[in-house]
Scaffold this motif. Structure first.
Motif, PDB file in Angstrom:
ATOM      1  N   THR A 266      -5.042   0.691  -5.483  1.00 17.03           N
ATOM      2  CA  THR A 266      -4.151   1.791  -5.920  1.00 17.03           C
ATOM      3  C   THR A 266      -3.757   2.595  -4.700  1.00 17.03           C
ATOM      4  N   PRO A 267      -2.910   2.051  -3.838  1.00 20.08           N
ATOM      5  CA  PRO A 267      -2.559   2.766  -2.596  1.00 20.08           C
ATOM      6  C   PRO A 267      -1.837   4.080  -2.897  1.00 20.08           C
ATOM      7  N   GLY A 268      -2.133   5.064  -2.028  1.00 21.34           N
ATOM      8  CA  GLY A 268      -1.498   6.371  -2.167  1.00 21.34           C
ATOM      9  C   GLY A 268      -2.213   7.301  -3.122  1.00 21.34           C
ATOM     10  N   MET A 269      -3.205   6.825  -3.850  1.00 18.27           N
ATOM     11  CA  MET A 269      -3.919   7.663  -4.819  1.00 18.27           C
ATOM     12  C   MET A 269      -5.355   7.846  -4.365  1.00 18.27           C
ATOM     13  N   PRO A 270      -5.802   9.110  -4.203  1.00 24.35           N
ATOM     14  CA  PRO A 270      -7.208   9.345  -3.840  1.00 24.35           C
ATOM     15  C   PRO A 270      -8.109   8.820  -4.946  1.00 24.35           C
ATOM     16  N   ILE A 271      -9.274   8.337  -4.552  1.00 26.73           N
ATOM     17  CA  ILE A 271     -10.239   7.807  -5.511  1.00 26.73           C
ATOM     18  C   ILE A 271     -11.471   8.691  -5.501  1.00 26.73           C
ATOM     19  N   SER A 272     -12.176   8.665  -6.622  1.00 22.36           N
ATOM     20  CA  SER A 272     -13.408   9.467  -6.741  1.00 22.36           C
ATOM     21  C   SER A 272     -14.629   8.586  -6.870  1.00 22.36           C
ATOM     22  N   SER A 273     -14.475   7.287  -6.960  1.00 23.57           N
ATOM     23  CA  SER A 273     -15.630   6.395  -7.016  1.00 23.57           C
ATOM     24  C   SER A 273     -15.178   5.006  -6.576  1.00 23.57           C
ATOM     25  N   PHE A 274     -16.159   4.220  -6.138  1.00 26.82           N
ATOM     26  CA  PHE A 274     -15.892   2.841  -5.749  1.00 26.82           C
ATOM     27  C   PHE A 274     -17.201   2.074  -5.846  1.00 26.82           C
ATOM     28  N   THR A 275     -17.117   0.746  -5.770  1.00 24.60           N
ATOM     29  CA  THR A 275     -18.298  -0.102  -5.941  1.00 24.60           C
ATOM     30  C   THR A 275     -18.652  -0.789  -4.627  1.00 24.60           C
ATOM     31  N   GLN A 276     -19.884  -1.318  -4.602  1.00 24.32           N
ATOM     32  CA  GLN A 276     -20.330  -2.095  -3.451  1.00 24.32           C
ATOM     33  C   GLN A 276     -19.451  -3.331  -3.248  1.00 24.32           C
ATOM     34  N   LEU A 277     -18.956  -3.893  -4.343  1.00 25.21           N
ATOM     35  CA  LEU A 277     -18.091  -5.068  -4.257  1.00 25.21           C
ATOM     36  C   LEU A 277     -16.776  -4.735  -3.578  1.00 25.21           C
ATOM     37  N   GLN A 278     -16.254  -3.517  -3.848  1.00 24.45           N
ATOM     38  CA  GLN A 278     -15.014  -3.101  -3.176  1.00 24.45           C
ATOM     39  C   GLN A 278     -15.258  -2.875  -1.683  1.00 24.45           C
ATOM     40  N   LEU A 279     -16.434  -2.346  -1.343  1.00 27.03           N
ATOM     41  CA  LEU A 279     -16.762  -2.195   0.081  1.00 27.03           C
ATOM     42  C   LEU A 279     -16.806  -3.565   0.765  1.00 27.03           C
ATOM     43  N   ALA A 280     -17.447  -4.500   0.112  1.00 25.53           N
ATOM     44  CA  ALA A 280     -17.539  -5.834   0.715  1.00 25.53           C
ATOM     45  C   ALA A 280     -16.169  -6.474   0.857  1.00 25.53           C
ATOM     46  N   GLY A 281     -15.217  -6.110   0.014  1.00 24.49           N
ATOM     47  CA  GLY A 281     -13.867  -6.658   0.116  1.00 24.49           C
ATOM     48  C   GLY A 281     -12.952  -5.873   1.011  1.00 24.49           C
ATOM     49  N   ASN A 282     -13.483  -4.890   1.791  1.00 27.74           N
ATOM     50  CA  ASN A 282     -12.691  -4.078   2.729  1.00 27.74           C
ATOM     51  C   ASN A 282     -11.525  -3.398   2.020  1.00 27.74           C
ATOM     52  N   LYS A 283     -11.781  -2.898   0.817  1.00 26.94           N
ATOM     53  CA  LYS A 283     -10.716  -2.271   0.033  1.00 26.94           C
ATOM     54  C   LYS A 283     -10.736  -0.755   0.120  1.00 26.94           C
ATOM     55  N   VAL A 284     -11.803  -0.152   0.600  1.00 23.32           N
ATOM     56  CA  VAL A 284     -11.935   1.304   0.611  1.00 23.32           C
ATOM     57  C   VAL A 284     -11.677   1.790   2.023  1.00 23.32           C
ATOM     58  N   TYR A 285     -10.807   2.777   2.184  1.00 21.82           N
ATOM     59  CA  TYR A 285     -10.530   3.317   3.510  1.00 21.82           C
ATOM     60  C   TYR A 285     -10.334   4.822   3.415  1.00 21.82           C
ATOM     61  N   TYR A 286     -10.543   5.471   4.542  1.00 25.20           N
ATOM     62  CA  TYR A 286     -10.423   6.919   4.659  1.00 25.20           C
ATOM     63  C   TYR A 286      -9.174   7.216   5.482  1.00 25.20           C
ATOM     64  N   ILE A 287      -8.391   8.203   5.023  1.00 27.20           N
ATOM     65  CA  ILE A 287      -7.169   8.615   5.724  1.00 27.20           C
ATOM     66  C   ILE A 287      -7.318  10.083   6.082  1.00 27.20           C
ATOM     67  N   HIS A 288      -7.123  10.372   7.390  1.00 27.42           N
ATOM     68  CA  HIS A 288      -7.173  11.757   7.848  1.00 27.42           C
ATOM     69  C   HIS A 288      -5.782  12.371   7.689  1.00 27.42           C
ATOM     70  N   THR A 289      -5.714  13.518   6.963  1.00 30.79           N
ATOM     71  CA  THR A 289      -4.409  14.120   6.670  1.00 30.79           C
ATOM     72  C   THR A 289      -4.307  15.563   7.118  1.00 30.79           C
ATOM     73  N   ALA A 290      -5.405  16.169   7.564  1.00 23.28           N
ATOM     74  CA  ALA A 290      -5.391  17.599   7.882  1.00 23.28           C
ATOM     75  C   ALA A 290      -4.568  17.855   9.124  1.00 23.28           C
ATOM     76  N   ASP A 291      -4.008  19.055   9.186  1.00 26.02           N
ATOM     77  CA  ASP A 291      -3.180  19.437  10.320  1.00 26.02           C
ATOM     78  C   ASP A 291      -3.944  20.311  11.309  1.00 26.02           C
ATOM     79  N   ASP A 292      -5.156  20.717  10.951  1.00 29.63           N
ATOM     80  CA  ASP A 292      -5.915  21.568  11.873  1.00 29.63           C
ATOM     81  C   ASP A 292      -6.580  20.697  12.936  1.00 29.63           C
ATOM     82  N   GLU A 293      -7.292  21.350  13.822  1.00 26.05           N
ATOM     83  CA  GLU A 293      -7.910  20.647  14.940  1.00 26.05           C
ATOM     84  C   GLU A 293      -9.422  20.534  14.778  1.00 26.05           C
TER      85      GLU A 293
END
Length: 1724
Positions: free
Chosen positions: A107-134
């Protein structure tokens, strides 16, 4: 409880567990249907345990760049649970990230609140940095659970800085007072960027202020500055004081990453445009009048007076002031100055009024234009002041050309010049007509200029030409191609232009390659009839006529001609002109194919056998015209499909066949390749020959021929006999005749090999091989040879040579073409029967018989006569006697009788009677002889026998009373006492006998030497050794000289246990090391002044003697070398093989003395007894010190004897002391052999050889090295001479050569001359990389053959300067009348060349014996030699060159001459590597502050300590990235044989690291070692080295981080002080020769440069923690200062208290000082 089946089916019955863990439960029940019960049934319940295991979480965190994205993998975040499958584990985010969010690829573009170990193993979960501060950290909290046990964790995210913020600029205006300086503060100008520091925010000025400057620190102008400069008040604006109300400057801003920025308050749209900062200037009233209007004059006008000028107006009054330009002046500007003064007296001085104006004119005065160009462009020019817009009127004026008839002017009557414009164009239309006219003219006129003035030319004349309307005649085409049989050629001639008049033109022909003939005389071999260039060839055009034909007749012949051509040309037109296209046409007569010769093959197919080698092919040429030569190319090509191949089956061909005139056929050959090496039956193959590129002919048919190669005959499997004749013996049992198979041997073949009898008969002499399949020989695939075995019948009868034949037949093969038999289809077999030949001979060749003792008695000797071989025939031989020393009739009865050997007889006896003669005689002899067989059946051999007659009583009066006995000279005076003791080894025996091995039979010794003999009463010890068996034979002699009976002594064995000089290792054989010294005696030696003393010391071992020799040749052929033969004198002139009277030199190793004068008395009995041992023996043995078991041979030679007689050579080392003295080295080769007697050796002697080279360096006066000089080449135009005066090597190791020149011409040599690009120079082909600096030192002030002094110095140093040096000098000649001047005036010529041979080397001085402790250090390339005991010597392996990748084996051993045995031990402590800078050769001479590789020095380029036994952690492990791999022998498990050798130690190192420096760099290896007695061998083991302690002590006193300074030249290192005899510590240095021939060349630019890098133990820490180390260092320094002060106070008090008391054993100094001062220290 009770329940029914229906209740169970409805799911109403439940089992509830009470919570107890791990219990197995059961339900006991009965079942009944109301009538029939089923009792005691069980239902089992297994209770599983509650899941109490928490999931295991991997939580490593992650880093990413600001604004980036990162995938969460199981390496960063994962979980596992023992009781649950991992894919069921769920991560729930309990706190989301603050500066980004998590997403899933599902579900690209939509923040998630949970994920599974299987999704981690499939390289499906990623973190995007969006803040404008330093903020550089983020995290999220999560919960992971298996359903029972939750685990809470925090996942941390590190955000690295990325410059993604663009600067925001704030601009305010700046107010400044006129002429003042004002700071630009952040209140007026600033920039903000949250992710960039102030020093990186940069303002760049794009437009500087007009009325002022931007200053940095009020001093210097700037074009850029930073925000930090603004914050620190470093930027200011300085107004220039002009009366300006404002100023400004433009700038751009960058943060180092972005070139665009925002302008506050607009932070939405960024810009890159330069921004303007406005500056308001507050004026200052100073009362000075100001000029309000001063515009100057922009142009000149025509004044009322007719002059050019300008009216100047002012606003003050109406007065008119005019500026008038002088007539004829063409200036474009002028200026005058004036002053203004107001009523207040304020003056404005030196104001200027400028006048500028422009001139306008036409570009040309005349124009010529064609009537057909349509437009004429007239160019107007303007020069001078171009700042205003100018106008000028333009028009035309008729001449012979009329307006609107011949031309039409442009409607525009005025031309405008805009500001800055210098040229303008006005067009005139030219009108064209069809009538031819002569040239016409009209004018173009300029007038009425505005904001400009007119100048020449104001008028231009235009001439109109009308060439195109002129009547023009031409040929429409430039080329015409025709056939030879065209007959008549009509060339069209056209006319254009004005055709209203008549026109005449000549049309004639010009010969090119075609040949023409005149019409009146048509000749053979002509191609056309010519048209001459005269009135006969005129073409006439009437009025209006536009085309005519030029007729040319073409001659058709039967000759074959190539393409030919001629020209048809127009000339001399009347009434018009010739056109440019085309006055001439090229007529080409194409080749006539009907007359062309035809090339073709004689046949379409050619058949050839593969073995023929070639095929001949004919090519024919036919046609009507063969009068010219022709050429055709013949080529070979493959067929399609491919059959025969070029290079495999035939040699491809591509050649030209040349046909001479009249030749109709050519033959050529094509080479056919036969696969003789590996014949293969290929069957018919073919290729093609084709004809190509015919010259002087065409291709006919057939132009292709097919060559068919057939190998079914030549490669057919063929069998034949290898040889025509085979010879065998009857008793050998069989004869093998070799059958050879050729052709294609890849198939199985068979052939019959059968016999045909001759003189040899079947069954009688051989077994028949019938012509049936029983005689088949089979060849398997690949087999070439097979034997045809014929079995022979061996009988006992002798037969003469017999013959039969073997024949081959019925060949067969598996090949498709069968097999064949070669020409050698039969062979002749010869059978010899030498073994059965009858031979008659005597049974023995010597017989001995005693003479009868009394008169009348007869002794009989029976002599057997034997017959061997065939005994089937009768043989008759005669036996007779013949006198020798015995006389027939007196000493024996002669016989002469026949012996008949009948059939079967093998032996007969012949009896001879011996008579008594009553005369006492020595042994007498006579002979018995056999005559040949009279029947000529048997052969006689051993046909002579000797009969010895012995007289028993002839020698009784001189026979010894008892047998002799062998004793040692040591026991000669007391034989009975030492009766049972064995003779000792190494001392002469008396009386002498022969030695031999223990198990072999006794043999007589008859080898004599030049110093002793085996026939003396004593046997020298060289003839025997420990364990030898000795027996002597003695014979008495009476006064008459008659010899008595020979008596032999019992055999005696030489003692194995007792000896004079036994070997160190019992039973060991081989060469022993020796010591040789060469020194100059000087004048101090009064007995041998100014000679070279050669001393050789060798150990002595029982049974061996030492022989030394200087060349011309090493020792060999010891049977002759040791014999008294005189050949020794010629072959060994410098050897101890020559007695004092035999040498040709002044002195020898052997003198006239027979006793060592230094020995008092005798060491052993009869050691110097002349009567027992002989003078020659004693002269040799006087050089043996029997107590020390050492030979010492000494001799003296002068230089010429060493060079001419002893094989010495002299080489220059190049160490020049001054201009007239040089070092040279004398090299004398030395060969040493250890010789012992052995009957099994060649010539009776065995030997072990060693060789060495002695060197002696000394100084000699050179003065002038070459008296006659070096002349220029004789073919040179100018001549000169070069005289080298001195050579030396300076302190930097560079070669310095001084020489003078003599110019043998009028002039002189110069280094360079302005008139020549050449310069004088020096180069050396043997050292191409070596460059030199040549300079002229002085010159005689004359042109008359001056003497000039020169010098050249090498730019860097090399170890060996040997080579040929070429000196090129530029000669400069001067005329005879010219006097010498400075600088000289002369003419440079081509350089003269002088070749100079130089043999200079830098030689590293050997380490003095006081430092090397009489040890040897060698480098070896072979591991086996490294590990050996050296008994066989190391040969030349110790002077080898090492290639890249070789292992260098180093070995240090005690001088073997000392014969220390097991009493001393040598241990290597340290090993250093170094290379000198600029070719410097390291030396070890502490008195001269030269320490080799042991200490750092400016003269060393690289230096490493590669081995330190006590401190291995301080070793340098690698050079660059290449490891040394240096190990001591004790650390090498495979070097145990070397470690166990007494007095030796070693090391090894890889050579690869040494090749990282460029060629010319030389490496040296330097070792420190200890030589100790075995009693002290273990003392000091494990102590730290002195260098380590000293450095550790100094390190503590240095501030942290501070490096130890480089050692000064006069500072003796501590490591040197413990080297010497008193410390039992020695050192030695050797050069490492590298072989760079297989190495990729290393240039100096690529050389690893580590200058200044000191090995690890010489360095302190790096400066990575300088500040912390500095603080700690200061603290430690203060603490040490306090402690030292306390210790000093205590010491002072102690000395005062104990001033009168004796010193105790304790010391207040540190303990390590005592250890260091101990002389027993074994460490360095």
């Amino acid at each position: 409880m009770n329940f029914t089946q229906n209740e169970v089916d409805q799911g109403l019955i439940f089992y509830t567990h009470n919570g107890q863990e791990g219990i197995r439960d059961l339900i006991k029940f009965d079942v009944t249907d109301g009538i029939n019960p089923l009792i005691d049934r069980y239902f089992y319940v297994t209770v599983g345990g509650i899941d109490m295991v928490f999931p295991d979480v991997i939580n490593k965190g992650v880093s990413l760049k600001e604004g980036g994205r990162v995938t969460l993998t199981t390496d960063l975040l994962s979980t596992s649970d023992l009781n649950s499958p991992d894919e069921h584990l769920v991560f729930t985010i309990t706190r989301a990230p603050m500066r980004g969010h998590l997403e899933c690829t599902d579900t690209p573009g939509m923040p998630i609140s949970s994920f599974t170990q299987l999704q981690l193993a499939g390289n499906k979960v990623y973190y995007i940095h969006t803040a404008d501060d330093e903020v550089k950290m983020d995290s999220f909290e999560f919960e992971v659970t298996d359903g029972y046990n939750p685990v809470f964790r925090t996942f941390r995210i590190s955000i690295s800085d990325v410059d993604n913020k663009k600067p925001v600029v704030t601009i305010h205006s700046l107010v400044v007072i006129e002429g003042e300086n004002k700071l630009i503060t952040p209140f007026e100008l600033t920039v903000e960027d949250r992710d960039t520091v102030d020093r990186l925010l940069k303002f760049t000025i794009t437009q500087i202020p007009v009325h002022g400057r931007l200053l940095f620190n009020n001093t210097q102008s700037v074009t850029s500055f930073t925000k930090q400069d603004l914050n620190e008040n470093m930027i200011s604006y300085k107004h220039d004081g002009t009366e300006s109300a404002g100023d400004s400057f433009s700038f751009t801003v960058t943060d180092g990453t972005h070139t665009d920025f925002y302008i506050f308050p607009d932070t939405v749209f960024e810009t890159r445009k330069p921004q303007v900062m406005k500056i308001t200037v507050l004026p200052v009233d100073n009362g000075v009048p100001q000029i309000v209007v001063n515009k100057g004059a922009p142009t000149l006008r025509l004044l009322e007076t007719g002059h050019l000028g300008f009216v100047i107006t002012t606003e003050i009054d109406d007065m008119n002031i005019c500026y008038v330009l002088r007539d004829g002046d063409n200036a474009t500007n002028d200026i005058f100055s004036f002053s203004i003064e107001d009523s207040g007296g304020n003056k404005l001085k030196n104001q200027q009024f400028r006048l500028n104006w422009a001139w306008i004119s036409l570009e040309k005065e005349n124009y010529v234009v064609d009537e057909d160009v349509k437009f004429l462009e007239v160019v107007l020019k303007r020069r001078g002041y171009l700042g205003e817009t100018s106008f000028v009127s333009i028009g035309t004026k008729d001449g012979t050309a009329e307006k609107d008839k011949d031309f039409r002017g442009k409607s525009q009557k005025q031309v405008q010049f805009n500001p800055g414009q210098t040229t303008a164009i006005w067009k005139v239309r030219i009108l064209s007509d069809s009538e031819y006219e002569v040239s016409e003219t009209f004018q173009i006129v300029l007038s009425e200029p505005v904001m400009a003035a007119l100048e020449f030319p104001e008028f231009a004349t235009v001439e109109i030409l009308d060439p195109d309307d002129e009547s023009t005649v031409f040929i429409p085409s430039a080329t015409y191609n025709i056939e030879e049989d065209i007959g008549e050629l009509l060339i069209p001639v056209h006319r254009s232009g004005d055709v209203s008049q008549e026109l005449m033109v000549i049309c004639y022909t010009q010969q090119v390659s075609a040949t023409g003939t005149i019409p009146t005389t048509v000749l053979s071999y002509s191609d056309y009839i010519s048209r001459p260039e005269d009135h006969h060839s005129i073409l006439r055009f009437d009025k209006g006529e536009m085309e005519k034909s030029c007729r040319v007749v073409i001659i058709d012949d039967s000759l074959y001609e190539e393409e030919e051509s001629f020209n048809v040309t127009l000339s001399m037109p009347m009434g018009g002109r010739l056109g440019s296209e085309f006055p001439t046409a090229r007529i080409t007569i194409v080749a006539d194919m009907e007359d062309a010769p035809i090339f073709y093959f004689g046949n379409t197919d050619y058949h050839v056998d593969e073995s023929d080698g070639f095929v001949e092919v004919q090519v024919w040429r036919t046609g009507t015209d063969l009068s010219k030569g022709g050429t055709v190319t013949v080529r070979s090509r493959k067929t399609d499909p491919v059959s025969a191949e070029a290079g495999v089956d035939y040699v491809g061909i591509s050649r030209n066949l040349d046909f001479a005139p009249g030749v109709t056929m050519q033959t050529f050959r094509v080479t056919i390749l036969d696969d003789l090496g590996q014949p293969a039956l290929e069957g018919p193959e073919k290729f093609e020959l084709v004809l190509r590129m015919p010259m002087n002919g065409i291709l006919g048919e057939p132009s292709k021929a097919t060559i068919l190669i057939n190998d079914s005959v030549s490669d057919l499997p063929k069998v034949q006999f290898h040889d025509a004749v085979y010879v065998g013996s009857e008793n050998s049992g069989q004869i093998s005749a070799i059958v050879y198979r050729s052709g294609d041997i890849s198939y199985k073949s068979t052939v019959r090999c059968y016999s045909r009898q001759g003189t040899a008969q079947v069954m009688m002499d051989f077994n028949e091989r019938p012509n049936t399949d029983a005689s088949i020989i089979t060849f398997l695939p690949g087999e070439i040879e097979k034997p045809c075995v014929l079995v022979l019948v061996d009988d006992t009868e002798h037969e003469e040579e017999e013959e039969l034949r073997l024949v081959l037949g019925s060949p067969k093969s598996d090949s498709p073409f069968g097999a064949s038999i070669g020409g050698q289809n039969e062979t002749l077999i010869k059978i010899k029967d030498d073994a059965d030949k009858a031979i008659i001979r005597f049974g023995e060749t010597k017989f001995s018989v005693n003479e009868p003792k009394e008169s009348g008695q007869v002794s009989v000797v029976k002599i057997p006569v034997l017959r061997n071989g065939d005994t089937s025939k009768v043989s008759v031989v005669r036996v007779h006697t013949k006198d020798g020393s015995a006389t027939s009739g007196e000493d024996y009865h002669p016989i002469s009788e026949e012996i008949v050997f009948k059939e079967g007889d093998t032996e007969h006896f012949v009896e001879v009677e011996i008579l008594y003669d009553s005369v006492r005689e020595m042994r007498e002899a006579f002979t018995v002889h056999l005559k040949p067989d009279e029947n000529m059946v048997a052969e006689t051999k051993m046909n002579k026998a000797i009969i010895y007659i012995e007289e028993m009583n002839s020698m009784a009066d001189v026979t010894f009373p008892s047998v002799p006995k062998v004793v040692s000279l040591l026991h000669y005076d007391d034989i009975d006492k030492n009766r049972d003791s064995l003779p000792v080894a190494g001392y002469p025996l008396a009386p002498p006998t022969g030695p031999d091995g223990v198990t072999s039979p006794m043999r007589e010794v008859d080898f004599d030497t030049f110093f002793t003999s085996s026939k003396l009463i004593t046997l020298d010890s060289v003839y025997f050794q420990a364990g030898s068996r000795v027996q002597c034979a003695a014979r008495g002699v009476n006064v008459n000289g008659d010899e008595g009976l020979e008596l032999s002594s019992p055999v005696v064995s030489v003692s194995m246990d007792e000896g004079m000089c036994q070997p160190r290792v019992a039973g060991a054989v081989g060469a022993e090391p020796f010591s040789a010294k060469l020194r100059y005696t000087g004048t101090e030696d009064t007995d041998h002044p100014n000679l070279i003393k050669l001393t050789v010391t060798m150990p002595h071992i029982d049974g061996r003697n030492s022989r030394l020799n200087c060349p011309p040749r090493p020792l060999s052929n010891f049977e002759l070398t040791l014999s008294p033969d005189g050949t020794r004198v010629g072959n060994h002139r410098c050897s101890n093989l020559l007695d004092y009277a035999e040498v040709k030199t002044r002195y020898s190793f052997l003198t006239e003395a027979t006793k060592n004068p230094e020995v008092i008395g005798e060491t052993a009995p009869y050691q110097y007894s002349t009567s027992l041992r002989g003078s020659s023996t004693l002269r040799f043995y006087r050089n043996l010190n029997l107590e020390a078991c050492l030979w010492e041979f000494t001799s003296y030679y002068d230089m010429s004897e060493l060079l001419s007689d002893c094989g010495g050579t002299i080489g220059t080392d190049g160490q020049v002391l001054n201009l007239v003295q040089s070092y040279v080295t004398l090299r004398v080769p030395l060969h040493v052999s250890y010789v012992f007697h052995s009957p099994v050796g060649a010539g009776g002697w065995q030997h072990f050889d060693l060789q060495s080279e002695l060197r002696l360096t000394f100084v000699y006066d050179t003065a002038i090295l070459w008296r006659d000089g070096i002349g220029s080449p004789p073919e040179a135009e100018l001549q000169g001479a070069l005289y080298p005066t001195s050579m030396r090597i300076n302190g930097q190791g560079r070669l310095v050569v001084n020489f003078r020149t003599e110019a043998r011409f009028r002039g002189l040599f110069v280094f360079a001359h302005p008139a020549s690009p050449l310069t004088s120079m020096v180069m050396c082909p043997d050292h191409p990389g070596l460059t030199f600096n040549l300079s002229l030192v002085r010159s005689e002030p004359t042109y008359n053959q001056p003497i000039q002094q020169w010098t050249f110095v090498s730019d860097f140093a090399v170890r060996d300067y040997s080579g040929t040096y070429t000196v090129k000098l530029v000669p400069c000649t001067s005329p005879p009348s010219l006097e010498y001047t400075i600088p000289p005036v002369c003419n440079p010529r081509e350089p003269l060349t002088f070749d100079m041979d130089i043999r200079f080397q830098q030689v590293s001085d050997p380490v003095a014996a006081e430092f090397s402790l009489n040890t040897q250090m060698i480098l070896l390339s072979k591991r086996m030699l490294w590990l050996s005991d050296g008994s066989m010597g190391f040969g030349q392996e110790s002077d080898t060159a090492f290639s890249q990748g070789d292992t260098i084996y180093g070995r240090v051993m005690v001088d073997p001459v000392q014969n220390l045995g097991d009493s001393f031990i040598c241990n290597i402590e340290k090993v250093f590597l170094c290379t000198g800078a600029d070719g410097y050769v390291p030396k070890y001479n502490p008195s001269n502050f030269e320490f080799g590789c042991l200490a750092d020095a400016p003269s060393l380029l690289y230096r490493f300590k590669i081995i330190d036994k006590a401190q291995p952690e301080t070793q340098a492990r690698a050079f660059g990235n290449v490891a040394f791999n240096a190990f001591l022998a004790v650390d090498d498990p495979g070097a145990l044989p070397l470690v166990r050798q007494p007095g030796s130690d070693g090391f090894r190192i890889d050579s690869s690291a040494l090749f990282q420096v460029s060629a010319g760099r030389e490496w040296y290896i330097h070792t420190i070692y200890t030589v100790r007695s075995r009693d002290n061998a273990n003392r000091g083991i494990g102590k730290r080295s002195l260098e380590y302690h000293v450095m550790s002590q100094q390190t503590d006193l240095l501030p942290k981080g501070q490096h130890r300074a480089r050692r000064t030249a006069n500072d003796v290192p501590d490591i040197i002080e413990d080297i010497g005899v008193s410390k039992n510590r020695g050192t030695n240095i050797l050069h490492i020769a590298l072989d760079r021939s297989s190495q990729r060349k290393t240039s100096p630019e690529r050389e690893i440069f580590t200058k200044g890098i000191i090995p690890r133990e010489l360095n302190q820490k790096d400066n990575s923690d300088d500040r912390l180390v500095l603080i700690i260092g200061i603290f430690v320094g203060l603490l040490l200062t306090v402690l030292i002060a306390i210790v000093v106070v205590l010491l002072v008090r102690s000395k005062k208290e104990k001033k009168e008391t004796p010193k105790s054993s304790s010391s207040a100094e540190p303990m390590m000082t005592q250890v260091f001062s101990s002389s027993d220290s074994s460490e360095v």
